[in-house]
Write a protein that holds these residues in place. Sequence first.
Motif, short mmCIF file in Angstrom:
data_model
loop_
_atom_site.label_atom_id
_atom_site.label_comp_id
_atom_site.label_asym_id
_atom_site.label_seq_id
_atom_site.Cartn_x
_atom_site.Cartn_y
_atom_site.Cartn_z
N THR A 27 0.85 -1.19 0.00
CA THR A 27 0.00 0.00 0.00
C THR A 27 0.89 1.24 0.00
OG1 THR A 27 -0.11 -0.18 2.40
CG2 THR A 27 -1.97 -1.06 1.19
N TYR A 28 0.42 2.23 -0.68
CA TYR A 28 1.11 3.52 -0.70
C TYR A 28 0.18 4.56 -0.08
CZ TYR A 28 4.27 1.53 -4.21
OH TYR A 28 5.18 0.76 -4.88
N GLY A 29 0.75 5.56 0.55
CA GLY A 29 -0.04 6.65 1.11
C GLY A 29 -0.64 6.27 2.44
N THR A 34 -4.93 6.03 0.63
CA THR A 34 -4.26 4.75 0.45
C THR A 34 -4.51 4.15 -0.92
OG1 THR A 34 -4.39 4.28 2.80
CG2 THR A 34 -4.03 2.41 1.36
N VAL A 35 -3.42 3.73 -1.56
CA VAL A 35 -3.53 2.98 -2.82
C VAL A 35 -3.07 1.55 -2.55
CG1 VAL A 35 -2.66 2.76 -5.19
CG2 VAL A 35 -3.04 5.04 -4.22
N HIS A 36 -3.91 0.59 -2.89
CA HIS A 36 -3.52 -0.82 -2.75
C HIS A 36 -2.88 -1.27 -4.05
CE1 HIS A 36 -5.64 -1.25 1.08
NE2 HIS A 36 -6.56 -0.45 0.55
N ALA A 37 -1.58 -1.05 -4.18
CA ALA A 37 -0.89 -1.40 -5.42
C ALA A 37 -0.87 -2.91 -5.62
CB ALA A 37 0.52 -0.84 -5.40
N LEU A 38 -0.70 -3.66 -4.51
CA LEU A 38 -0.86 -5.12 -4.54
C LEU A 38 -1.83 -5.47 -3.43
CD1 LEU A 38 2.82 -6.36 -5.08
CD2 LEU A 38 1.01 -6.16 -6.80
N GLY A 55 -0.79 -6.91 -17.72
CA GLY A 55 -1.77 -6.10 -17.01
C GLY A 55 -1.69 -4.67 -17.49
N ALA A 56 -2.82 -3.97 -17.39
CA ALA A 56 -2.87 -2.58 -17.84
C ALA A 56 -1.96 -1.72 -16.97
CB ALA A 56 -4.31 -2.07 -17.77
N SER A 57 -1.69 -0.54 -17.44
CA SER A 57 -0.92 0.43 -16.67
C SER A 57 -1.63 0.68 -15.34
CB SER A 57 -0.82 1.72 -17.50
OG SER A 57 -0.14 2.69 -16.77
N GLY A 58 -0.86 0.65 -14.24
CA GLY A 58 -1.44 0.87 -12.92
C GLY A 58 -1.94 -0.39 -12.24
N SER A 59 -1.79 -1.56 -12.89
CA SER A 59 -2.33 -2.80 -12.32
C SER A 59 -1.43 -3.39 -11.24
CB SER A 59 -2.57 -3.82 -13.44
OG SER A 59 -1.37 -4.10 -14.12
N GLY A 60 -0.19 -2.88 -11.13
CA GLY A 60 0.68 -3.35 -10.05
C GLY A 60 1.91 -4.13 -10.53
N LYS A 61 2.15 -4.15 -11.83
CA LYS A 61 3.26 -4.94 -12.39
C LYS A 61 4.62 -4.48 -11.84
CE LYS A 61 2.45 -3.89 -16.71
NZ LYS A 61 1.35 -2.92 -16.50
N SER A 62 4.87 -3.18 -11.89
CA SER A 62 6.18 -2.68 -11.42
C SER A 62 6.34 -2.91 -9.93
CB SER A 62 6.35 -1.20 -11.76
OG SER A 62 6.40 -1.02 -13.15
N THR A 63 5.26 -2.71 -9.20
CA THR A 63 5.32 -2.93 -7.75
C THR A 63 5.70 -4.39 -7.46
OG1 THR A 63 3.62 -1.25 -7.44
CG2 THR A 63 4.01 -2.75 -5.61
N LEU A 64 5.07 -5.31 -8.18
CA LEU A 64 5.37 -6.73 -8.00
C LEU A 64 6.80 -7.05 -8.41
CD1 LEU A 64 4.35 -9.54 -7.20
CD2 LEU A 64 3.48 -9.82 -9.53
P1 ADP Z 1 2.07 -0.84 -13.40
O1 ADP Z 1 3.54 -1.10 -13.37
O2 ADP Z 1 1.26 -2.05 -13.71
O3 ADP Z 1 1.73 0.30 -14.31
P2 ADP Z 1 2.45 0.11 -10.69
O4 ADP Z 1 2.95 -1.05 -9.89
O5 ADP Z 1 3.47 1.09 -11.15
O6 ADP Z 1 1.61 -0.42 -11.93
O7 ADP Z 1 1.36 0.90 -9.83
C1 ADP Z 1 0.27 0.27 -9.20
C2 ADP Z 1 -0.54 1.33 -8.42
O8 ADP Z 1 0.23 1.85 -7.37
C3 ADP Z 1 -0.94 2.52 -9.29
O9 ADP Z 1 -2.21 2.96 -8.87
C4 ADP Z 1 0.12 3.55 -8.95
O10 ADP Z 1 -0.38 4.85 -9.13
C5 ADP Z 1 0.41 3.25 -7.51
N1 ADP Z 1 1.80 3.57 -7.13
C6 ADP Z 1 2.91 3.00 -7.63
N2 ADP Z 1 4.02 3.48 -7.05
C7 ADP Z 1 3.59 4.42 -6.16
C8 ADP Z 1 4.25 5.28 -5.22
N3 ADP Z 1 5.59 5.29 -5.08
N4 ADP Z 1 3.48 6.09 -4.46
C9 ADP Z 1 2.13 6.09 -4.59
N5 ADP Z 1 1.45 5.29 -5.43
C10 ADP Z 1 2.16 4.47 -6.21
#
Ligand code: ADP
Length: 253
Positions: A27-29, A34-38, A55-64
Motif C-alpha cells: 500500500t502507498y499513502g 491509500t492505494v492498494h498497489a498489490l 496487465g494494464a498500466s497501474g495494475s501493479g506490475k512494477s510494484t510486484l
Molecule cells: P504498473 O507497473 O502495472 O503500471 P504500478 O505497480 O506502477 O503499476 O502501480 C500500481 C498502483 O500503485 C498505481 O495505482 C500507482 O499509481 C500506484 N503507485 C505505484 N508506485 C507508487 C508510489 N511510489 N506512491 C504512490 N502510489 C504508487
Amino acid sequence: MTVTAAAGADSRTGTRPVIEVRSLRKTYGLEDTTVHALDGVDLVVERGDYVAIMGASGSGKSTLMNIIGCLDVPSAGQYLLDGVDTRRLDERRQALVRNRKIGFIFQSFNLIARTTAQANVELPMAYSGVKAAERRERAQAALERVGLGERRGHIPSQLSGGQQQRVAVARAIVTNPVLLLADEPTGALDSRSTADILDLFDELSLAGRTLCVITHEDEVAARAKRVIRLRDGRVVMDERVTAIDGPPPGVSR
Ligand code: ADP
Ligand code: MG
C-alpha cells in the motif's frame, strides 16, 4: 537419524520454487489516500518456468517486479526467493541476495556508457569476488552466448538497441542466477530486435533457466509457458500454456 528426502532435495537438486509469494500486499499513502498497489497476491514460480506478467498500466506490475527483485519490501505477506525469506534481510544482505540470485533486464538496457560490452558484463561479478581472469573468461563466454563475441570491445553507443539489450542479457546470465527478471525487455526495440531477444529467451528457457518477464505486448507473452494477468493489484488470470519442462510455445526440441 533419518534425513528426509525433501530436506536433501531442497538444497541440492533445487526442487524448491524460485518464487514463493503469499498474500502479498503493498500500500502507498496514508488513510484516505491509500492505494492498494498489490492487494493479496499469491504466486509460486517453479524452476524452469517461463512466466509472462501482464496487465494494464497501474495494475501493479512494477510494484510486484520491485518486490520480486528485492528492490522493495511488501507492506504485508511473505516472499521467499529460492527459499530465502526476504523479510529477514537487512539492506546489505538484500543487495547480496539480489546480486547472487537475480539477473535483471530492463527496458532501457541500463548499461554503463563509455564502457565496453565486456566491462559491462564483468561488472556483476566484481561484487561477488570472482578473480579478474575468470571474470574475463565468463564475460566473454556470456557475450558469445548472446551472439556478440566479436563486439565485446564496443561501447553501448556503438551498438544498436537490440545489441545493447543482448549485452544486458549477457550481464544478467553471467552470474548464473536462479531467476532472470525482465521489465518490458522489448519495450524500446524494433520488431527485428524484439524477435532476436525473444529467440534468445527461448534458448535460455530451453537450457533450463527460470524467466519472469513483465510485458504489455501479446507477442512477448505468446512465447512464455505461463501467462499471469494482474488487475487492480490482484491476479485475475493464471494460465499455463506449456509444461514447465517443455519447450516454449513454437519451439521444437
Ligand atoms: P504498473 O507497473 O502495472 O503500471 P504500478 O505497480 O506502477 O503499476 O502501480 C500500481 C498502483 O500503485 C498505481 O495505482 C500507482 O499509481 C500506484 N503507485 C505505484 N508506485 C507508487 C508510489 N511510489 N506512491 C504512490 N502510489 C504508487
Ligand atoms: Mg510499470
